[in-house]
Scaffold this active site. Structure first.
Site, PDB file in Angstrom:
ATOM      1  N   ASN A 189      25.366  14.993 -18.861  1.00 59.58           N
ATOM      2  CA  ASN A 189      23.291  16.214 -19.119  1.00 59.58           C
ATOM      3  C   ASN A 189      23.677  17.018 -18.050  1.00 59.58           C
ATOM      4  O   ASN A 189      23.303  17.544 -17.335  1.00 59.58           O
ATOM      5  CB  ASN A 189      23.038  15.716 -19.095  1.00 59.58           C
ATOM      6  CG  ASN A 189      20.964  16.534 -19.862  1.00 59.58           C
ATOM      7  OD1 ASN A 189      21.856  17.131 -20.578  1.00 59.58           O
ATOM      8  ND2 ASN A 189      20.216  15.756 -20.359  1.00 59.58           N
ATOM      9  N   PHE A 190      23.962  18.459 -18.081  1.00 56.94           N
ATOM     10  CA  PHE A 190      24.479  19.473 -18.057  1.00 56.94           C
ATOM     11  C   PHE A 190      23.007  20.200 -17.912  1.00 56.94           C
ATOM     12  O   PHE A 190      22.740  21.364 -17.014  1.00 56.94           O
ATOM     13  CB  PHE A 190      24.858  20.855 -18.820  1.00 56.94           C
ATOM     14  CG  PHE A 190      27.097  20.100 -18.424  1.00 56.94           C
ATOM     15  CD1 PHE A 190      27.401  18.765 -17.348  1.00 56.94           C
ATOM     16  CD2 PHE A 190      28.114  21.132 -18.788  1.00 56.94           C
ATOM     17  CE1 PHE A 190      28.831  19.422 -17.630  1.00 56.94           C
ATOM     18  CE2 PHE A 190      29.492  20.793 -18.363  1.00 56.94           C
ATOM     19  CZ  PHE A 190      29.562  19.691 -17.442  1.00 56.94           C
ATOM     20  N   LYS A 191      22.167  20.146 -18.992  1.00 59.50           N
ATOM     21  CA  LYS A 191      20.614  20.857 -19.105  1.00 59.50           C
ATOM     22  C   LYS A 191      20.861  21.977 -19.026  1.00 59.50           C
ATOM     23  O   LYS A 191      22.148  22.504 -20.049  1.00 59.50           O
ATOM     24  CB  LYS A 191      19.490  20.586 -17.984  1.00 59.50           C
ATOM     25  CG  LYS A 191      20.032  18.698 -17.225  1.00 59.50           C
ATOM     26  CD  LYS A 191      18.984  18.644 -16.260  1.00 59.50           C
ATOM     27  CE  LYS A 191      19.131  16.507 -16.103  1.00 59.50           C
ATOM     28  NZ  LYS A 191      17.919  16.051 -15.669  1.00 59.50           N
TER      29      LYS A 191
ATOM     30  N   HIS B  10      15.330  12.712 -24.610  1.00 57.82           N
ATOM     31  CA  HIS B  10      15.101  13.120 -22.541  1.00 57.82           C
ATOM     32  C   HIS B  10      13.555  13.324 -23.063  1.00 57.82           C
ATOM     33  O   HIS B  10      12.595  14.354 -22.999  1.00 57.82           O
ATOM     34  CB  HIS B  10      15.804  14.470 -22.731  1.00 57.82           C
ATOM     35  CG  HIS B  10      16.656  13.690 -21.360  1.00 57.82           C
ATOM     36  ND1 HIS B  10      15.617  14.969 -20.249  1.00 57.82           N
ATOM     37  CD2 HIS B  10      17.082  13.357 -21.056  1.00 57.82           C
ATOM     38  CE1 HIS B  10      16.406  14.691 -18.942  1.00 57.82           C
ATOM     39  NE2 HIS B  10      17.022  14.265 -19.018  1.00 57.82           N
TER      40      HIS B  10
ATOM     41  N   GLU C 224      12.461  15.329 -20.623  1.00 60.82           N
ATOM     42  CA  GLU C 224      12.598  16.626 -20.254  1.00 60.82           C
ATOM     43  C   GLU C 224      11.825  17.514 -21.962  1.00 60.82           C
ATOM     44  O   GLU C 224      11.223  18.450 -21.902  1.00 60.82           O
ATOM     45  CB  GLU C 224      13.168  17.146 -19.989  1.00 60.82           C
ATOM     46  CG  GLU C 224      13.808  17.033 -18.053  1.00 60.82           C
ATOM     47  CD  GLU C 224      14.574  17.070 -17.309  1.00 60.82           C
ATOM     48  OE1 GLU C 224      15.880  17.953 -18.039  1.00 60.82           O
ATOM     49  OE2 GLU C 224      15.546  16.841 -16.317  1.00 60.82           O
TER      50      GLU C 224
ATOM     51  N   GLU D 266      16.009   6.172 -19.166  1.00 62.51           N
ATOM     52  CA  GLU D 266      15.560   7.081 -17.541  1.00 62.51           C
ATOM     53  C   GLU D 266      14.295   6.663 -17.312  1.00 62.51           C
ATOM     54  O   GLU D 266      13.470   7.814 -17.806  1.00 62.51           O
ATOM     55  CB  GLU D 266      16.158   8.098 -17.956  1.00 62.51           C
ATOM     56  CG  GLU D 266      17.090   8.439 -19.187  1.00 62.51           C
ATOM     57  CD  GLU D 266      18.105   9.337 -18.686  1.00 62.51           C
ATOM     58  OE1 GLU D 266      19.361   9.442 -17.816  1.00 62.51           O
ATOM     59  OE2 GLU D 266      17.219  10.596 -18.772  1.00 62.51           O
TER      60      GLU D 266
ATOM     61  N   GLY E  57      16.195  13.065 -11.851  1.00 64.68           N
ATOM     62  CA  GLY E  57      16.471  14.462 -10.403  1.00 64.68           C
ATOM     63  C   GLY E  57      16.067  14.827  -9.524  1.00 64.68           C
ATOM     64  O   GLY E  57      15.691  15.775  -8.337  1.00 64.68           O
TER      65      GLY E  57
ATOM     66  N   SER F  53      19.438   9.681 -11.217  1.00 69.69           N
ATOM     67  CA  SER F  53      19.614   9.480  -9.886  1.00 69.69           C
ATOM     68  C   SER F  53      20.807   8.728 -10.065  1.00 69.69           C
ATOM     69  O   SER F  53      21.474   8.777  -8.071  1.00 69.69           O
ATOM     70  CB  SER F  53      18.811   9.177  -8.248  1.00 69.69           C
ATOM     71  OG  SER F  53      18.148  10.534  -8.809  1.00 69.69           O
TER      72      SER F  53
END
Ligand code: PEP
Length: 231
Positions: A6-8, A90, A92, A159, A165, A195
Site C-alpha cells: 500500500n503506497f498510500k 483502511h 486511515e 491491521e 506506521g 510495521s
C-alpha cells in the site's frame, strides 16, 4: 502467501513505473508460484502496466459508475486501467477521512456487485487492545457490520491501528490469538498489517492463520518489499 503493498500518498507515476520494472524483473525469476503480489499505488500512478507476477489495485474509489461526485473516481475511470481490485476500510480512511461503517459497507456492496476483489481492512485502537482480546474481537466484529462475509472474492487484512506506521508490531502471541479468533468469524484469507518488515517477516509469516501481509512503509522501496516477498 499474499504480499500487498500500500503506497498510500507516496510515489509518482514515473517512480511507480520504475518500481514495477524492478519488481517484475525479480519476481519473474524468483517468485514462488503460489504467492500473490498486489500493488496499490496512488490513483495518479495508474497506467498500462501488465504482469502475471503482480496485480495492481486501488486504495480507494467512489461506489458509482460515474456522475457528479467532485474529486472522486468511479467504476468508469477504473475500467480504463482494467482495475478490479480495491482496498476498503483502511484505518486511515476510517479515521482521517471519516468514513463510517455505513459508507464502508456501501462501498463493499457496490464493488462486490461488480465482482471486484476486495481487501477489507479492520483493526483496533491501542485503547481497545489494552482492554484485552474480548474487547478487540467485539470491535473487529463490529467492523463487519453490513459486510457480506460470504462473498467469495475478498480477503481480510487485520491491521491494529497502533502498529501501523509506528514501527511497533503486534506480538506473535497477539497476532496468533486474534487471527485464530477471526478465522472463526470469517472464513477468508487473512492478512496481517502493521510495521511488517524484513526483520519480522519470518516470524509473522510462520504464524498458522496468517495468509499474507499488507505493507505500508516497507513496501515503498522495491528492495525492502522484495525482502518480504522473497524471504
Ligand atoms: C498499512 O497502512 O496498511 C500498513 C500496514 O502500514 P505500515 O506497514 O507502514 O505499518
Amino acid at each position: 502467501m499474499i504480499y500487498a503493498a500500500n503506497f498510500k500518498t507516496n510515489h509518482t507515476r514515473q517512480s511507480t513505473r520504475e518500481y514495477l520494472g524492478k519488481l517484475q524483473a525479480k519476481l519473474m525469476l524468483e517468485r514462488k508460484p503460489s504467492d500473490k503480489v498486489y500493488i496499490f499505488p496512488p490513483l495518479t500512478a495508474l497506467d498500462d502496466y501488465e504482469s502475471t507476477n503482480f496485480k495492481i489495485g486501488v486504495q480507494n474509489a467512489y461506489p458509482v459508475e460515474n456522475g457528479a461526485f467532485t474529486g472522486e473516481v468511479g467504476l468508469e475511470q477504473l475500467a480504463e486501467f482494467n482495475i478490479n481490485t480495491i482496498l476498503i476500510g483502511h484505518s486511515e480512511r476510517r479515521d482521517i477521512l471519516k468514513e463510517t461503517q455505513e459508507d464502508i459497507a456501501k462501498k463493499f456492496a457496490f464493488f462486490k456487485e461488480h465482482n471486484f476483489e476486495i481487501i477489507y481492512c479492520i483493526g483496533e485502537s491501542l485503547e481497545i487492545r489494552e482492554q484485552g482480546l474480548e474487547a478487540v474481537m467485539s470491535h473487529l466484529v463490529s467492523q463487519f457490520e453490513g459486510i457480506d462475509t460470504t462473498y467469495e472474492n475478498f480477503v481480510v487484512a487485520y491491521e491494529p491501528i497502533w502498529a501501523i506506521g509506528t514501527g511497533r508490531t503486534a506480538s506473535v502471541e497477539e497476532i496468533t490469538q486474534t487471527h485464530n479468533e477471526l478465522k472463526k468469524v470469517v472464513d477468508r484469507p487473512l492478512l496481517y498489517g502493521g510495521s511488517v518488515k524484513g526483520a519480522n517477516i519470518n516470524e509473522i509469516s510462520a504464524i498458522e492463520n496468517v495468509d499474507g501481509v499488507l505493507v505500508g512503509g516497507a513496501s515503498l522501496k522495491t528492495e525492502t518489499f522484495l525482502e518480504l516477498v522473497l524471504h
